[in-house]
Design a protein around this motif. Structure first.
Motif: not given
Length: 274
Positions: A1-29
């Motif tokens: 795993m290269n350094a930039s990908h490793r950093l991206a994984v770490l950042v995503d591992s420390c984020l909790l996004p939120a959803v409030d859609s009534a249909d339960g759909r999760l956005p692609d991102w």
């Protein structure tokens, strides 16, 4: 795993996004983030919408953290656990400090007995620390650092304040669990630092899991990655700090995915913690 990908994984591992859609759909991102290590989602919905969103999340990531802003009905920890389990949640994001002695300990213990992790807060670094000491002694899985300014720290809110998070919460109280940021979409945060800048400051301060509000979409997510990469390159955000945060979040996720005894809604104790 290269350094930039490793950093991206770490950042995503420390984020909790939120959803409030009534249909339960999760956005692609969010789905892409889950594939790369995002530990879960905060579901800002109730009833059938909450269950649908939780089921969609678990279908993608069976051991995901499913956060919830708390039960609709007042009651004790057992009642709160029953309602949140019914909604598909395993993380109560709004456990309030109890006013009376031992109140916080009882609520946290009852809630977590049923596999619903408590995020106790908001921690402000001021006022009575007793409920947070109680929670820490009871094994509370998370503590939320709030938006209130910390006296003597240049007007920084607790969620961005090293003296509050690392000095008081970690140092004075000896808390070793996950520190969660309050949602970063509050006007005071957006106007003062922007969500990407605030996310980086929160990690530097000692926060482990940064919460995004439902209005934060793919553009904000990308900007956080860019800001984090710049801060790591500049030496402001040590990579070891993100690694430490990611490990704490991973422990919380493992704990929340373990089977527990069924919740018992019939027992309701008087508590302000809900």
């Amino acid at each position: 795993m290269n350094a930039s990908h490793r950093l991206a994984v770490l950042v995503d591992s420390c984020l909790l996004p939120a959803v409030d859609s009534a249909d339960g759909r999760l956005p692609d991102w969010i789905l892409r983030g889950l594939e790369r290590g995002t530990p879960g989602v905060a579901v800002h919905a109730r009833g059938e919408a909450a269950r649908t969103a939780s089921e969609t999340l678990r279908a993608s990531v069976p051991d995901a953290l499913t956060g919830h802003p708390g039960p609709h009905r007042p009651g004790g920890g057992n009642a709160a656990a029953a309602e949140l389990v019914e909604a598909g949640a395993n993380l109560h994001l709004a456990v309030r400090p109890g006013v009376r002695a031992d109140e916080t300990r009882v609520f946290v213990t009852d809630l977590q007995t049923h596999g619903v992790a408590a995020a106790l807060g908001p921690f402000t670094g001021t006022g009575s620390l007793r409920p947070f000491a109680e929670g820490a002694a009871a094994g509370v899985r998370a503590i939320t650092a709030g938006h209130s300014p910390v006296p003597g720290d240049g007007g920084l809110p607790a969620t961005l304040s090293g003296p509050a998070v690392t000095g008081i919460l970690r140092g004075e109280l000896g808390y070793g669990g996950v520190v969660v940021s309050d949602t970063l979409d509050a006007p005071s945060i957006v106007d003062g630092w922007g969500v990407p800048g605030a996310a980086v400051l929160a990690w530097i301060a000692g926060v482990d899991l940064v919460r995004l509000g439902p209005a934060s979409g793919a553009g904000v997510h990308t900007a956080i990655h860019t800001a984090a990469a710049r801060a790591v390159t500049d030496g402001d955000l040590p990579l070891a700090r993100l690694e430490e945060a990611a490990e704490r979040v991973a422990r919380l996720r493992r704990w929340a995915s373990e089977p527990r005894m069924p919740a018992a809604p019939e027992r309701v104790s008087h508590s302000s913690a809900s």
